[in-house]
Design a protein around this motif. Structure first.
Motif, PDB file in Angstrom:
ATOM      1  N   SER A   1       0.816  -1.211   0.000  1.00  0.00           N
ATOM      2  CA  SER A   1       0.000   0.000   0.000  1.00  0.00           C
ATOM      3  C   SER A   1       0.853   1.266   0.000  1.00  0.00           C
ATOM      4  CB  SER A   1      -0.932   0.010   1.223  1.00  0.00           C
ATOM      5  OG  SER A   1      -1.764  -1.123   1.180  1.00  0.00           O
ATOM      6  N   GLY A   2       2.163   1.108  -0.163  1.00  0.00           N
ATOM      7  CA  GLY A   2       3.063   2.266  -0.244  1.00  0.00           C
ATOM      8  C   GLY A   2       3.125   2.799  -1.673  1.00  0.00           C
ATOM      9  N   PHE A   3       4.142   3.591  -1.959  1.00  0.00           N
ATOM     10  CA  PHE A   3       4.236   4.233  -3.280  1.00  0.00           C
ATOM     11  C   PHE A   3       4.178   3.183  -4.396  1.00  0.00           C
ATOM     12  CE2 PHE A   3       6.438   5.582  -7.050  1.00  0.00           C
ATOM     13  CZ  PHE A   3       5.839   6.815  -7.289  1.00  0.00           C
ATOM     14  N   GLY A   4       3.184   3.301  -5.254  1.00  0.00           N
ATOM     15  CA  GLY A   4       3.052   2.387  -6.396  1.00  0.00           C
ATOM     16  C   GLY A   4       2.836   0.941  -6.000  1.00  0.00           C
TER      17      GLY A   4
ATOM     18  N   ALA B   1      -6.061  -3.283  -7.789  1.00  0.00           N
ATOM     19  CA  ALA B   1      -7.469  -2.853  -7.710  1.00  0.00           C
ATOM     20  C   ALA B   1      -7.873  -2.029  -8.927  1.00  0.00           C
ATOM     21  CB  ALA B   1      -7.691  -2.052  -6.429  1.00  0.00           C
ATOM     22  N   THR B   2      -6.905  -1.498  -9.652  1.00  0.00           N
ATOM     23  CA  THR B   2      -7.207  -0.681 -10.837  1.00  0.00           C
ATOM     24  C   THR B   2      -7.210  -1.512 -12.119  1.00  0.00           C
ATOM     25  OG1 THR B   2      -4.892  -0.137 -11.380  1.00  0.00           O
ATOM     26  CG2 THR B   2      -6.006   1.268  -9.756  1.00  0.00           C
ATOM     27  N   VAL B   3      -6.885  -2.801 -11.994  1.00  0.00           N
ATOM     28  CA  VAL B   3      -6.674  -3.653 -13.173  1.00  0.00           C
ATOM     29  C   VAL B   3      -7.946  -4.417 -13.521  1.00  0.00           C
ATOM     30  CG1 VAL B   3      -5.416  -5.676 -14.040  1.00  0.00           C
ATOM     31  CG2 VAL B   3      -4.204  -3.879 -12.772  1.00  0.00           C
ATOM     32  N   GLY B   4      -8.342  -4.325 -14.813  1.00  0.00           N
ATOM     33  CA  GLY B   4      -9.527  -5.043 -15.269  1.00  0.00           C
ATOM     34  C   GLY B   4      -9.234  -6.202 -16.195  1.00  0.00           C
TER      35      GLY B   4
ATOM     36  N   GLN C   1      -8.956 -11.365 -12.558  1.00  0.00           N
ATOM     37  CA  GLN C   1      -9.296 -10.630 -13.787  1.00  0.00           C
ATOM     38  C   GLN C   1      -9.167 -11.555 -15.009  1.00  0.00           C
ATOM     39  OE1 GLN C   1      -7.054  -9.674 -11.507  1.00  0.00           O
ATOM     40  NE2 GLN C   1      -7.295  -7.527 -11.007  1.00  0.00           N
ATOM     41  N   PRO C   2      -9.952 -11.269 -16.074  1.00  0.00           N
ATOM     42  CA  PRO C   2      -9.739 -11.991 -17.318  1.00  0.00           C
ATOM     43  C   PRO C   2      -8.288 -11.858 -17.772  1.00  0.00           C
ATOM     44  CG  PRO C   2     -11.471 -10.317 -17.557  1.00  0.00           C
ATOM     45  CD  PRO C   2     -10.980 -10.235 -16.160  1.00  0.00           C
ATOM     46  N   THR C   3      -7.694 -12.999 -18.164  1.00  0.00           N
ATOM     47  CA  THR C   3      -6.252 -13.021 -18.453  1.00  0.00           C
ATOM     48  C   THR C   3      -5.992 -13.737 -19.772  1.00  0.00           C
ATOM     49  OG1 THR C   3      -5.720 -13.026 -16.090  1.00  0.00           O
ATOM     50  CG2 THR C   3      -4.013 -13.834 -17.584  1.00  0.00           C
ATOM     51  N   TRP C   4      -5.058 -13.165 -20.544  1.00  0.00           N
ATOM     52  CA  TRP C   4      -4.589 -13.774 -21.791  1.00  0.00           C
ATOM     53  C   TRP C   4      -3.103 -14.086 -21.667  1.00  0.00           C
ATOM     54  CZ3 TRP C   4      -8.794 -10.722 -21.781  1.00  0.00           C
ATOM     55  CH2 TRP C   4      -9.834 -11.018 -22.670  1.00  0.00           C
ATOM     56  N   VAL C   5      -2.731 -15.258 -22.134  1.00  0.00           N
ATOM     57  CA  VAL C   5      -1.320 -15.615 -22.290  1.00  0.00           C
ATOM     58  C   VAL C   5      -1.010 -15.611 -23.778  1.00  0.00           C
ATOM     59  CG1 VAL C   5       0.385 -17.454 -22.038  1.00  0.00           C
ATOM     60  CG2 VAL C   5      -1.206 -16.953 -20.165  1.00  0.00           C
TER      61      VAL C   5
ATOM     62  N   SER D   1     -11.679  -4.080 -23.930  1.00  0.00           N
ATOM     63  CA  SER D   1     -13.088  -4.392 -23.738  1.00  0.00           C
ATOM     64  C   SER D   1     -13.293  -5.180 -22.443  1.00  0.00           C
ATOM     65  CB  SER D   1     -13.603  -5.180 -24.943  1.00  0.00           C
ATOM     66  OG  SER D   1     -14.903  -5.635 -24.718  1.00  0.00           O
ATOM     67  N   ALA D   2     -12.437  -6.158 -22.209  1.00  0.00           N
ATOM     68  CA  ALA D   2     -12.566  -6.974 -20.989  1.00  0.00           C
ATOM     69  C   ALA D   2     -12.303  -6.151 -19.739  1.00  0.00           C
ATOM     70  CB  ALA D   2     -11.595  -8.147 -21.057  1.00  0.00           C
ATOM     71  N   ALA D   3     -11.434  -5.161 -19.851  1.00  0.00           N
ATOM     72  CA  ALA D   3     -11.077  -4.346 -18.679  1.00  0.00           C
ATOM     73  C   ALA D   3     -12.200  -3.397 -18.272  1.00  0.00           C
ATOM     74  CB  ALA D   3      -9.798  -3.559 -18.969  1.00  0.00           C
ATOM     75  N   GLY D   4     -13.095  -3.084 -19.202  1.00  0.00           N
ATOM     76  CA  GLY D   4     -14.201  -2.181 -18.866  1.00  0.00           C
ATOM     77  C   GLY D   4     -13.690  -0.811 -18.483  1.00  0.00           C
ATOM     78  N   ASP D   5     -14.078  -0.327 -17.310  1.00  0.00           N
ATOM     79  CA  ASP D   5     -13.631   0.999 -16.894  1.00  0.00           C
ATOM     80  C   ASP D   5     -12.325   0.947 -16.088  1.00  0.00           C
ATOM     81  OD1 ASP D   5     -14.566  -0.104 -14.585  1.00  0.00           O
ATOM     82  OD2 ASP D   5     -16.021   1.471 -14.133  1.00  0.00           O
ATOM     83  N   ARG D   6     -11.672  -0.219 -16.110  1.00  0.00           N
ATOM     84  CA  ARG D   6     -10.385  -0.324 -15.418  1.00  0.00           C
ATOM     85  C   ARG D   6      -9.240  -0.468 -16.443  1.00  0.00           C
ATOM     86  NH1 ARG D   6     -10.976  -4.761 -10.929  1.00  0.00           N
ATOM     87  NH2 ARG D   6     -12.395  -5.727 -12.419  1.00  0.00           N
ATOM     88  N   ASP D   7      -8.025  -0.645 -15.936  1.00  0.00           N
ATOM     89  CA  ASP D   7      -6.842  -0.630 -16.795  1.00  0.00           C
ATOM     90  C   ASP D   7      -6.454  -2.032 -17.259  1.00  0.00           C
ATOM     91  OD1 ASP D   7      -6.719   2.082 -16.372  1.00  0.00           O
ATOM     92  OD2 ASP D   7      -5.198   1.952 -14.801  1.00  0.00           O
ATOM     93  N   VAL D   8      -5.652  -2.057 -18.305  1.00  0.00           N
ATOM     94  CA  VAL D   8      -5.032  -3.295 -18.787  1.00  0.00           C
ATOM     95  C   VAL D   8      -3.630  -3.377 -18.204  1.00  0.00           C
ATOM     96  CG1 VAL D   8      -4.178  -4.530 -20.819  1.00  0.00           C
ATOM     97  CG2 VAL D   8      -6.370  -3.285 -20.925  1.00  0.00           C
ATOM     98  N   TRP D   9      -3.307  -4.523 -17.598  1.00  0.00           N
ATOM     99  CA  TRP D   9      -1.959  -4.731 -17.048  1.00  0.00           C
ATOM    100  C   TRP D   9      -1.160  -5.640 -17.975  1.00  0.00           C
ATOM    101  CZ3 TRP D   9      -0.638  -8.133 -12.175  1.00  0.00           C
ATOM    102  CH2 TRP D   9       0.739  -8.052 -11.928  1.00  0.00           C
ATOM    103  N   VAL D  10      -0.105  -5.090 -18.544  1.00  0.00           N
ATOM    104  CA  VAL D  10       0.879  -5.894 -19.259  1.00  0.00           C
ATOM    105  C   VAL D  10       1.871  -6.358 -18.190  1.00  0.00           C
ATOM    106  CG1 VAL D  10       2.609  -5.939 -21.088  1.00  0.00           C
ATOM    107  CG2 VAL D  10       0.556  -4.499 -21.341  1.00  0.00           C
ATOM    108  N   VAL D  11       1.751  -7.631 -17.789  1.00  0.00           N
ATOM    109  CA  VAL D  11       2.587  -8.153 -16.697  1.00  0.00           C
ATOM    110  C   VAL D  11       4.041  -8.281 -17.144  1.00  0.00           C
ATOM    111  CG1 VAL D  11       2.940 -10.135 -15.154  1.00  0.00           C
ATOM    112  CG2 VAL D  11       0.614  -9.448 -15.788  1.00  0.00           C
TER     113      VAL D  11
END
Ligand SMILES: NC(=O)c1ccc[n+]([C@@H]2O[C@H](COP(=O)([O-])OP(=O)(O)OC[C@H]3O[C@@H](n4cnc5c(N)ncnc54)[C@H](OP(=O)(O)O)[C@@H]3O)[C@@H](O)[C@H]2O)c1
Length: 173
Positions: free
Chosen positions: A33-36, A43-46, A69-73, A102-112
């Motif tokens: 819960s610290g910086f970044g 919680a921001t990832v869709g 979250q919905p995930t693609w490999v 589209s899957a993320a909706g109003d949240r972000d996409v995370w490129v892991v």
């Protein structure tokens, strides 16, 4: 919403060492819960996307699948992806990106990651934000954080316990 490459790196720019180990990363202290921090970020990832090597590392090193979250490999070998809730894709990441958004909706996409996949999204102009936490060590060799040429605009920096974190936005050319 944004597409974010969020990762951790050694000081010399590697995300995994030459033995495919993340022990150098895990031994350091970070506040979720610290910086970044990861807790606030996830919680921001869709929707999530990762390369085949990153997927294989997770399967080999984590007892349970971590993500809701919905995930693609992204892989040339979809038969090796055995996690039921994960979809696979092969080809130009520009064609995958609309599905992620589209899957993320109003949240972000995370490129892991890894870096090789993140480089493809970056080259296609699809990464809006880059967030890297630098661990206080060098590795000398390994897989690089972002093996392509790119330019960024620094948006934020901060300390999180053992780490220095930074967030960049895509530079407008
Ligand atoms: N430090 C961190 O926070 C962090 C974060 C993420 C990952 N990692 C580590 O980084 C390592 C992996 O990174 P990496 O850069 O070497 O690999 P990666 O990006 O995870 O995976 C690359 C592989 O994905 C497949 N692939 C990539 N693009 C593709 C495309 N467009 N179409 C089809 N398949 C495609 C190919 O594998 P196939 O041909 O076998 O399908 C390729 O060899 C792992 O050890 C992981 O644990 C660390």
């Amino acid at each position: 919403m944004a597409t974010v490459y969020y990762t951790a790196s050694s000081l010399d720019g590697f995300i995994v060492d030459e033995h495919d180990s993340l022990n150098w990363l895990m031994r350091n202290d970070i506040d979720g819960s610290g910086f970044g921090g990861y807790n606030d970020f996830i919680a921001t990832v869709g929707a999530i996307v990762m390369g085949a090597a990153t997927y294989r590392w997770l399967i080999d090193n984590q007892p349970d699948w971590l993500y809701t979250q919905p995930t693609w490999v992204v892989t040339h070998h979809p038969e090796t992806v055995t996690t039921p809730q994960v979809q696979t894709f092969s080809g130009d990441v520009s064609e995958l990106h609309p599905m992620l958004v589209s899957a993320a909706g109003d949240r972000d996409v995370w490129v892991v990651g890894g870096g090789r996949l993140a480089a493809q999204f970056t080259d296609a102009g699809l990464v809006d934000e880059l967030v890297v936490h630098f661990a206080p060590c060098t590795l000398g060799a390994g897989q690089p954080v972002l093996p392509t040429q790119s330019r960024w605009r620094l948006a934020d920096t901060g300390r999180n316990r053992d780490f220095v974190g930074a967030r960049w936005l895509r530079a407008a050319d």
